[in-house]
Design a protein around this motif. Structure first.
Motif, PDB file in Angstrom:
ATOM      1  N   SER A  57       0.840  -1.204   0.000  1.00 28.69           N
ATOM      2  CA  SER A  57       0.000   0.000   0.000  1.00 28.69           C
ATOM      3  C   SER A  57       0.871   1.249   0.000  1.00 28.69           C
ATOM      4  CB  SER A  57      -0.921   0.024   1.230  1.00 28.69           C
ATOM      5  OG  SER A  57      -0.142   0.045   2.422  1.00 28.69           O
ATOM      6  N   VAL A  58       0.271   2.325  -0.451  1.00 27.13           N
ATOM      7  CA  VAL A  58       0.948   3.633  -0.473  1.00 27.13           C
ATOM      8  C   VAL A  58       0.178   4.584   0.460  1.00 27.13           C
ATOM      9  CG1 VAL A  58       1.621   5.601  -1.886  1.00 27.13           C
ATOM     10  CG2 VAL A  58       1.705   3.296  -2.830  1.00 27.13           C
ATOM     11  N   ARG A  59       0.940   5.337   1.269  1.00 25.30           N
ATOM     12  CA  ARG A  59       0.322   6.366   2.129  1.00 25.30           C
ATOM     13  C   ARG A  59       0.994   7.689   1.838  1.00 25.30           C
ATOM     14  NH1 ARG A  59      -0.252   6.773   8.714  1.00 25.30           N
ATOM     15  NH2 ARG A  59      -1.653   8.596   8.639  1.00 25.30           N
ATOM     16  N   VAL A  60       0.170   8.701   1.600  1.00 21.67           N
ATOM     17  CA  VAL A  60       0.672  10.047   1.308  1.00 21.67           C
ATOM     18  C   VAL A  60       0.335  10.962   2.485  1.00 21.67           C
ATOM     19  CG1 VAL A  60       0.578  12.025  -0.259  1.00 21.67           C
ATOM     20  CG2 VAL A  60       0.401   9.706  -1.169  1.00 21.67           C
ATOM     21  N   LEU A  61       1.355  11.507   3.120  1.00 24.63           N
ATOM     22  CA  LEU A  61       1.185  12.461   4.228  1.00 24.63           C
ATOM     23  C   LEU A  61       1.345  13.877   3.706  1.00 24.63           C
ATOM     24  CD1 LEU A  61       3.303  10.676   7.001  1.00 24.63           C
ATOM     25  CD2 LEU A  61       0.853  10.474   6.550  1.00 24.63           C
ATOM     26  N   VAL A  62       0.552  14.754   4.235  1.00 22.68           N
ATOM     27  CA  VAL A  62       0.559  16.150   3.775  1.00 22.68           C
ATOM     28  C   VAL A  62       1.295  17.010   4.792  1.00 22.68           C
ATOM     29  CG1 VAL A  62      -0.842  18.117   3.092  1.00 22.68           C
ATOM     30  CG2 VAL A  62      -1.620  15.804   2.562  1.00 22.68           C
TER      31      VAL A  62
END
Length: 461
Positions: free
Chosen positions: A133-138
């Motif tokens: 899975s990919v997680r994008v943090l802002v």
């Protein structure tokens, strides 16, 4: 004045605190609303990036490229303005980080701001690919910079608003509490014994204005009460002076004759009887004087007499019928029997006044013709008593209604000089007027004018 100033200071402080609170609330709400919109936009960007990275890794797996290389290549393909705002983390199916740098140690301020961002809706995004899975943090650094810039630009306006609020609040508070200060100063003057009426000027319609008007009304009542007290004291002194003036002579006569009897100076029965007769006459004179003084003092009271409808035709007829045997030369002229002339008055006082006028005419007119007439014209009842006696000089006419004034040509006629004073006061108490016209050798005319009753000027039985 200290409490009033303290109140003004408290009002200003309350107003300043209220403005600070309102400005702070507006700033926070505005910043929070802006951050919510900003968070939604970043979340959409993060969702697009997460989908882009997951698709790139899936394509790399099909081509034999590792997930890390595919993720790095996809990150490099992102626009330059997007890369600084996000952090990409790639996990395998076991949750191990295979690409991207883990989040390092954060300060307390960073954690608090991230919690605030979470409340505003900033969540980041995640997407799944085959095998992980990919997680994008802002990142919130850019918005933090914008927020600090916004606060820096807003602060000067807030300071200016506070200065205006303090100046305006002080002016408004001072104007609001000025009536309180004035009331306090004047109440202290009242407490120190200064009862000079000094009304507080105010045009306010609020509670403070009502207080000032209530104080003004109270001051007027206090002033009126003290004026009535001073008037009552003056009347008491006048009564004492009048009584002392009028009773001094008969008391001196009585005491002299009593001493003569006690010392045996008068012993002859005829002279003793004559002394007793003189003492009795003087006592009767004193009693009559005292009665008139008390009656005149009662007339001087401020209370308005109990007025009832009085038929002047019946009253004058009744008075003249009693005096007719004493005044054989009296002629009476009344309206016809079926006409009534009504006035509002105290019947007893009005009877006393008319009787005194006729009694005065009897004393000073001798056996000359005396006429008493009653008429009504222009809503006024007129009672006129005319005699053809010796008359009075202009000086006597000028003082005829003064207390204890008796004509210079009174001769041996007895009296206290209070009769016409009683007449004048009695008539004035019921809104009437009495005048006297006289000339030496031509007689005297006393005229009493009374307002007719509103409900019945004159009517037939």
């Amino acid at each position: 004045m200290a409490p009033a100033r303290t109140l003004a200071g408290r009002l200003v402080a309350l107003q300043v605190l209220l403005i600070i609170g309102l400005l702070s609330l507006v700033t926070i709400v505005h910043a929070f609303a802006g951050f919510v919109l900003y968070a939604r936009a970043l979340d959409r960007v993060a969702a697009d990036v997460a989908g882009h990275i997951a698709s790139a890794i899936d394509r790399g797996n099909a081509e034999g490229v590792s997930a890390q290389e595919a993720a790095e290549q996809a990150n490099a393909d992102l626009p330059d303005e997007v890369r600084p705002t996000i952090r990409i983390l790639v996990y395998d199916e076991n949750g191990r980080l295979i690409a991207g740098e883990p989040v390092g140690e954060r300060s307390v301020f960073d954690r608090l701001f991230e919690d605030f961002a979470g409340i505003a809706g900033l969540r980041g995004a995640a997407a799944a690919f085959e095998g992980g899975s990919v997680r994008v943090l802002v990142s919130t650094e850019r918005y933090r910079e914008q927020l600090f810039l916004y606060l820096a630009e807003t602060l000067p306006f807030g300071v200016i608003a506070l200065i205006i609020a303090v100046a305006g609040g002080r002016a408004i508070a001072t104007q609001a509490v000025t009536p309180l200060i004035d009331v306090t100063v004047r109440l202290r003057a009242l407490a120190s014994g200064d009862f000079t009426p000094r009304p507080v000027a105010t045009a306010a319609r609020d509670e403070i204005g009502e207080l000032a008007r209530a104080y003004n009304d109270a001051v007027v009542q206090v002033q009126s009460a003290f004026a009535r007290r001073d008037q009552a004291e003056l009347k008491v002194r006048q009564f004492v002076a009048d009584a002392g003036h009028e009773l001094r002579t008969p008391l001196t006569v009585v005491m002299g004759y009593m001493d003569a009897l006690k010392d045996g100076i008068v012993t002859e029965p005829q002279k003793v009887a004559r002394v007793y007769a003189v003492i009795a006459d003087e006592c009767l004179r004193m009693r009559a004087t005292i009665r008139q003084l008390i009656y005149l003092t009662r007339l001087d009271a401020d209370e308005k007499p109990a007025e009832t409808p009085v038929d002047l035709v019946d009253l004058v007829d009744e008075i003249t019928a009693v005096l007719q045997p004493l005044i054989p030369t009296l002629e009476v002229s009344l309206p016809p029997e079926d006409v009534r002339v009504m006035v509002l008055a105290d019947r007893g006082e009005l009877r006393e006044a008319i009787s005194n006028v006729l009694d005065n005419a009897l004393k000073y007119a001798g056996e000359t013709l005396i006429r008493c007439s009653l008429s009504a014209e222009d809503r006024t009842a007129i009672v006129e008593v005319t005699d053809h006696g010796a008359g009075m000089s202009e000086e006597d006419v000028a003082h005829v209604f003064d207390r204890f004034h008796r004509g210079s040509d009174r001769g041996e006629i007895e009296g206290s000089g209070l009769g016409l004073s009683i007449v004048k006061r009695s008539i004035e108490r019921i809104g009437g007027q009495v005048t006297l016209a006289s000339r030496l050798g031509q007689g005297t005319t006393v005229t009493i004018r009374l307002p007719l009753a509103a409900e019945a000027i004159s009517f037939t039985k």
